[in-house]
Scaffold this active site. Structure first.
Site, PDB file in Angstrom:
ATOM      1  N   ARG A   1       2.865  -6.405   6.961  1.00  0.00           N
ATOM      2  CA  ARG A   1       3.254  -7.716   6.406  1.00  0.00           C
ATOM      3  C   ARG A   1       2.960  -8.829   7.412  1.00  0.00           C
ATOM      4  NH1 ARG A   1       3.531  -4.596   2.752  1.00  0.00           N
ATOM      5  NH2 ARG A   1       5.103  -4.491   1.094  1.00  0.00           N
TER       6      ARG A   1
ATOM      7  N   SER B   1      10.262  -8.195  -2.396  1.00  0.00           N
ATOM      8  CA  SER B   1      11.147  -7.902  -1.249  1.00  0.00           C
ATOM      9  C   SER B   1      11.425  -9.188  -0.492  1.00  0.00           C
ATOM     10  CB  SER B   1      10.472  -6.931  -0.279  1.00  0.00           C
ATOM     11  OG  SER B   1      10.117  -5.734  -0.915  1.00  0.00           O
TER      12      SER B   1
ATOM     13  N   GLU C   1      10.612 -11.877   4.523  1.00  0.00           N
ATOM     14  CA  GLU C   1       9.193 -11.660   4.197  1.00  0.00           C
ATOM     15  C   GLU C   1       8.494 -12.890   3.610  1.00  0.00           C
ATOM     16  OE1 GLU C   1       7.514  -8.088   1.839  1.00  0.00           O
ATOM     17  OE2 GLU C   1       6.879  -9.895   0.800  1.00  0.00           O
TER      18      GLU C   1
HETATM   19  P1  FAD Z   1       1.714 -17.721  -2.502  1.00  0.00           P
HETATM   20  O1  FAD Z   1       3.118 -17.305  -2.693  1.00  0.00           O
HETATM   21  O2  FAD Z   1       1.221 -18.871  -3.275  1.00  0.00           O
HETATM   22  O3  FAD Z   1       1.486 -18.020  -0.944  1.00  0.00           O
HETATM   23  C1  FAD Z   1       2.091 -17.209   0.035  1.00  0.00           C
HETATM   24  C2  FAD Z   1       1.811 -17.822   1.419  1.00  0.00           C
HETATM   25  O4  FAD Z   1       0.420 -17.723   1.705  1.00  0.00           O
HETATM   26  C3  FAD Z   1       2.152 -19.313   1.523  1.00  0.00           C
HETATM   27  O5  FAD Z   1       2.559 -19.576   2.854  1.00  0.00           O
HETATM   28  C4  FAD Z   1       0.824 -20.010   1.235  1.00  0.00           C
HETATM   29  O6  FAD Z   1       0.754 -21.278   1.832  1.00  0.00           O
HETATM   30  C5  FAD Z   1      -0.155 -19.026   1.871  1.00  0.00           C
HETATM   31  N1  FAD Z   1      -1.446 -18.990   1.165  1.00  0.00           N
HETATM   32  C6  FAD Z   1      -1.646 -18.691  -0.144  1.00  0.00           C
HETATM   33  N2  FAD Z   1      -2.959 -18.683  -0.415  1.00  0.00           N
HETATM   34  C7  FAD Z   1      -3.586 -19.008   0.733  1.00  0.00           C
HETATM   35  C8  FAD Z   1      -4.954 -19.177   1.109  1.00  0.00           C
HETATM   36  N3  FAD Z   1      -5.942 -19.020   0.214  1.00  0.00           N
HETATM   37  N4  FAD Z   1      -5.235 -19.507   2.381  1.00  0.00           N
HETATM   38  C9  FAD Z   1      -4.246 -19.694   3.304  1.00  0.00           C
HETATM   39  N5  FAD Z   1      -2.935 -19.544   3.006  1.00  0.00           N
HETATM   40  C10 FAD Z   1      -2.621 -19.205   1.757  1.00  0.00           C
HETATM   41  N6  FAD Z   1       3.766  -8.185  -1.663  1.00  0.00           N
HETATM   42  C11 FAD Z   1       3.314  -7.046  -1.127  1.00  0.00           C
HETATM   43  O7  FAD Z   1       2.696  -7.051  -0.057  1.00  0.00           O
HETATM   44  N7  FAD Z   1       3.534  -5.850  -1.733  1.00  0.00           N
HETATM   45  C12 FAD Z   1       4.199  -5.740  -2.901  1.00  0.00           C
HETATM   46  O8  FAD Z   1       4.371  -4.643  -3.424  1.00  0.00           O
HETATM   47  C13 FAD Z   1       4.690  -6.943  -3.493  1.00  0.00           C
HETATM   48  N8  FAD Z   1       5.389  -6.903  -4.653  1.00  0.00           N
HETATM   49  C14 FAD Z   1       5.870  -8.056  -5.199  1.00  0.00           C
HETATM   50  C15 FAD Z   1       6.576  -7.969  -6.402  1.00  0.00           C
HETATM   51  C16 FAD Z   1       7.068  -9.124  -6.996  1.00  0.00           C
HETATM   52  C17 FAD Z   1       7.838  -9.008  -8.285  1.00  0.00           C
HETATM   53  C18 FAD Z   1       6.833 -10.375  -6.392  1.00  0.00           C
HETATM   54  C19 FAD Z   1       7.329 -11.626  -7.052  1.00  0.00           C
HETATM   55  C20 FAD Z   1       6.127 -10.467  -5.195  1.00  0.00           C
HETATM   56  C21 FAD Z   1       5.646  -9.298  -4.582  1.00  0.00           C
HETATM   57  N9  FAD Z   1       4.928  -9.326  -3.371  1.00  0.00           N
HETATM   58  C22 FAD Z   1       4.441  -8.170  -2.828  1.00  0.00           C
HETATM   59  C23 FAD Z   1       4.689 -10.612  -2.684  1.00  0.00           C
HETATM   60  C24 FAD Z   1       3.452 -11.379  -3.231  1.00  0.00           C
HETATM   61  O9  FAD Z   1       3.066 -10.897  -4.473  1.00  0.00           O
HETATM   62  C25 FAD Z   1       2.274 -11.298  -2.261  1.00  0.00           C
HETATM   63  O10 FAD Z   1       2.626 -11.749  -0.988  1.00  0.00           O
HETATM   64  C26 FAD Z   1       1.069 -12.100  -2.776  1.00  0.00           C
HETATM   65  O11 FAD Z   1      -0.046 -11.862  -1.962  1.00  0.00           O
HETATM   66  C27 FAD Z   1       1.347 -13.603  -2.823  1.00  0.00           C
HETATM   67  O12 FAD Z   1       0.299 -14.219  -3.539  1.00  0.00           O
HETATM   68  P2  FAD Z   1       0.420 -15.703  -4.065  1.00  0.00           P
HETATM   69  O13 FAD Z   1      -0.923 -16.115  -4.561  1.00  0.00           O
HETATM   70  O14 FAD Z   1       1.537 -15.843  -5.009  1.00  0.00           O
HETATM   71  O15 FAD Z   1       0.752 -16.480  -2.697  1.00  0.00           O
HETATM   72  N1  EPU Z   2      16.892   1.772  -1.594  1.00  0.00           N
HETATM   73  C1  EPU Z   2      18.255   1.834  -1.754  1.00  0.00           C
HETATM   74  N2  EPU Z   2      18.869   0.854  -2.464  1.00  0.00           N
HETATM   75  C2  EPU Z   2      18.180  -0.180  -3.030  1.00  0.00           C
HETATM   76  C3  EPU Z   2      16.780  -0.241  -2.855  1.00  0.00           C
HETATM   77  C4  EPU Z   2      16.153   0.756  -2.124  1.00  0.00           C
HETATM   78  O1  EPU Z   2      18.899   2.743  -1.245  1.00  0.00           O
HETATM   79  O2  EPU Z   2      18.823  -1.020  -3.652  1.00  0.00           O
HETATM   80  C5  EPU Z   2      16.210   2.842  -0.820  1.00  0.00           C
HETATM   81  C6  EPU Z   2      15.871   4.046  -1.689  1.00  0.00           C
HETATM   82  O3  EPU Z   2      16.144   5.212  -0.944  1.00  0.00           O
HETATM   83  C7  EPU Z   2      14.378   3.931  -1.881  1.00  0.00           C
HETATM   84  C8  EPU Z   2      13.954   3.277  -0.553  1.00  0.00           C
HETATM   85  O4  EPU Z   2      15.013   2.361  -0.274  1.00  0.00           O
HETATM   86  O5  EPU Z   2      13.781   5.182  -2.048  1.00  0.00           O
HETATM   87  C9  EPU Z   2      12.636   2.530  -0.617  1.00  0.00           C
HETATM   88  O6  EPU Z   2      12.636   1.637  -1.739  1.00  0.00           O
HETATM   89  P1  EPU Z   2      11.249   1.235  -2.464  1.00  0.00           P
HETATM   90  O7  EPU Z   2      10.453   2.457  -2.764  1.00  0.00           O
HETATM   91  O8  EPU Z   2      11.578   0.315  -3.571  1.00  0.00           O
HETATM   92  O9  EPU Z   2      10.455   0.506  -1.328  1.00  0.00           O
HETATM   93  P2  EPU Z   2      10.857  -0.671  -0.347  1.00  0.00           P
HETATM   94  O10 EPU Z   2      10.748  -0.134   1.044  1.00  0.00           O
HETATM   95  O11 EPU Z   2      12.140  -1.300  -0.736  1.00  0.00           O
HETATM   96  C10 EPU Z   2       8.405  -1.500   0.002  1.00  0.00           C
HETATM   97  C11 EPU Z   2       7.729  -2.831   0.022  1.00  0.00           C
HETATM   98  C12 EPU Z   2       7.396  -3.271  -1.394  1.00  0.00           C
HETATM   99  C13 EPU Z   2       6.462  -2.235  -2.012  1.00  0.00           C
HETATM  100  C14 EPU Z   2       7.168  -0.899  -2.023  1.00  0.00           C
HETATM  101  C15 EPU Z   2       6.270   0.213  -2.514  1.00  0.00           C
HETATM  102  C16 EPU Z   2       8.475  -4.010   1.991  1.00  0.00           C
HETATM  103  C17 EPU Z   2       9.337  -5.084   2.550  1.00  0.00           C
HETATM  104  N3  EPU Z   2       8.554  -3.813   0.669  1.00  0.00           N
HETATM  105  O12 EPU Z   2       9.675  -1.689  -0.633  1.00  0.00           O
HETATM  106  O13 EPU Z   2       6.717  -4.514  -1.327  1.00  0.00           O
HETATM  107  O14 EPU Z   2       6.120  -2.589  -3.330  1.00  0.00           O
HETATM  108  O15 EPU Z   2       7.589  -0.557  -0.678  1.00  0.00           O
HETATM  109  O16 EPU Z   2       5.299   0.477  -1.541  1.00  0.00           O
HETATM  110  O17 EPU Z   2       7.730  -3.380   2.735  1.00  0.00           O
HETATM  111  C18 EPU Z   2       7.041  -6.859  -1.300  1.00  0.00           C
HETATM  112  O18 EPU Z   2       6.529  -6.842  -0.175  1.00  0.00           O
HETATM  113  O19 EPU Z   2       7.408  -7.922  -1.869  1.00  0.00           O
HETATM  114  C19 EPU Z   2       7.239  -5.594  -2.014  1.00  0.00           C
HETATM  115  C20 EPU Z   2       7.806  -5.511  -3.199  1.00  0.00           C
END
Ligand code: FAD
Ligand code: EPU
Length: 356
Positions: A175, A248, A344
């Site tokens: 991240r 997250s 994050e």
């Molecule tokens: P934005 O939110 O618009 O921007 C994020 C940041 O990047 C801001 O600081 C912005 O200024 C900067 N930025 C955006 N575009 C550019 C660019 N072209 N050049 C320079 N800076 C830029 N993330 C994960 O890693 N793994 C996950 O599994 C994951 N799951 C998610 C689930 C949900 C339901 C949600 C809501 C979010 C999740 N995220 C996850 C976070 C998010 O989806 C990612 O970080 C994604 O890459 C953000 O894209 P965005 O276009 O919305 O960026």
């Molecule tokens: N858990 C709990 N309680 C909760 C939630 C989670 O006990 O309320 C425990 C469970 O044991 C579960 C474990 O946490 O098995 C891990 O949870 P999960 O598989 O949902 O993954 P995470 O570590 O919470 C990370 C990333 C996610 C990504 C998933 C799958 C980060 C900060 N988050 O979540 O990314 O989608 O793994 O790879 O690394 C994001 O970055 O926005 C994001 C959603």
């Protein structure tokens, strides 16, 4: 909408624009100006306009799925709509594709799978646009963006030019990347990805192999892995269209193995993910859950009922309400277990600084 611009390269600027539909938390905020960036040639004139528009530097956004806006933004917000998807090189084993930063990430996953190019399947259904993928080196289900990235094109706002950064120059981590460093004035305009003709399936992430079996899918097919990942994600994470969130809210903390062992004496079931050189990643969701925060709510700022790592906006929470709740949670986790949680999403204040 108040549109002001005579230059053909210039974008239309909407003054005093509503940002609530430009962040997936759905918090209410306004920007001094809002523009849609469709061509790299428009950047210089956009930057000129930005300099006259407010006190904050221009802020580039994709879909706003990883930001927390603390209030109104006294500057120009630019939405990235730089499009384009094309293969630019190939050999018997792989293909290099170049993708515009404004493309939708999940649509890119499907586009690549449909062409038989493997590598993005575990990253299906991550919200947002391609240009944000390098910023925090998006990751899910055992795969991170840097495993496929070969180069990132940036517009350097100080040197006023486009150039390519190698994967190494991006300094990707968990991240994390060079783009998160304070003072970096780079906008991502395109990325190059190396995708493989032959799939190397990664199904070892907890729950993925089981989901493939449950759905009777083929663990050796990219399309099937993407289907299983989407199914898991839909079950675990709230949809921002239903309830405001940014995924997250905290990173999983990385602590020394010694500290993880100490903690496990009190919390034997805590999920632990060994890293290199005596470090371990711990589950922040587990810690927050164990501390009793799941489904907690103060006003409209809350913790999701099914996933303790996700903060939610039940309707009218402000960015500051959510930030206050996040600080309460992290202070509690530090006091209970001496574990420091870092936020994050990018927390954006009125100076355009991203607070950690
Ligand atoms: P934005 O939110 O618009 O921007 C994020 C940041 O990047 C801001 O600081 C912005 O200024 C900067 N930025 C955006 N575009 C550019 C660019 N072209 N050049 C320079 N800076 C830029 N993330 C994960 O890693 N793994 C996950 O599994 C994951 N799951 C998610 C689930 C949900 C339901 C949600 C809501 C979010 C999740 N995220 C996850 C976070 C998010 O989806 C990612 O970080 C994604 O890459 C953000 O894209 P965005 O276009 O919305 O960026
Ligand atoms: N858990 C709990 N309680 C909760 C939630 C989670 O006990 O309320 C425990 C469970 O044991 C579960 C474990 O946490 O098995 C891990 O949870 P999960 O598989 O949902 O993954 P995470 O570590 O919470 C990370 C990333 C996610 C990504 C998933 C799958 C980060 C900060 N988050 O979540 O990314 O989608 O793994 O790879 O690394 C994001 O970055 O926005 C994001 C959603």
């Amino acid at each position: 909408m108040n549109v002001a611009n005579a230059n053909p390269d210039a974008c239309a600027i909407e003054r005093n624009a509503n940002l609530s539909t430009h962040n997936t938390f759905g918090v209410t905020a306004r920007a001094a100006g809002l523009a849609i960036l469709r061509q790299p040639e428009q950047i210089p004139s956009l930057l000129e306009t930005a300099a006259t528009l407010g006190s904050a530097p221009p802020l580039l956004l994709g879909d706003g799925s990883n930001v927390l806006l603390l209030g109104d933004y006294p500057g120009l917000v630019v939405v990235n709509a730089l499009m384009g998807r094309a293969p630019i090189d190939e050999d018997d084993d792989s293909v290099i594709v170049e993708i515009g930063a404004g493309e939708n990430w999940d649509a890119l996953v499907d586009w690549s799978i449909a062409r038989g190019w493997n590598g993005l399947q575990n990253l299906a259904l991550i919200p947002g646009r391609v240009g944000a993928a390098p910023i925090q080196n998006i990751g899910a289900y055992g795969v991170e963006f840097d495993s496929v990235c070969t180069a990132v094109q940036i517009y350097d706002r100080e040197q006023t030019q486009l150039r390519w950064l190698s994967r190494e120059q991006c300094q990707f981590g968990y991240r994390d990347s060079v783009f998160k460093n304070a003072g970096v004035s780079w906008w991502v305009t395109a990325v190059r990805l190396k995708l493989q003709r032959k799939i190397v399936p990664r199904t070892d992430y907890a729950g993925l192999a089981e989901e493939l079996q449950l759905l009777k899918l083929d663990a050796a097919k990219a399309a099937d892995i993407a289907t299983a990942v989407r199914s898991l994600r839909r079950r675990k994470l709230p949809d921002p269209a239903q309830i405001g969130n940014a995924g997250s809210f905290f990173k999983n903390p990385i602590v020394s193995t010694k500290q993880a062992q100490e903690l496990a004496k009190h919390l034997p079931a805590i999920p632990r993910y060994p890293q290199d050189n005596g470090w371990e990643k711990l589950s922040a969701g587990y810690l927050i859950d164990q501390a009793g925060w799941k489904d907690f709510r103060v006003g409209d700022a809350g913790v999701h009922a099914h996933h303790a790592l996700v903060l939610v906006n039940h309707g009218a929470a402000s960015g500051r309400d959510l930030y206050r709740l996040a600080n309460q949670i992290s202070a509690d986790i530090a006091k209970r277990w001496d574990v420091i949680l870092s936020i994050e999403p990018r927390v954006i204040d009125s100076t355009g600084m991203c607070m950690r």
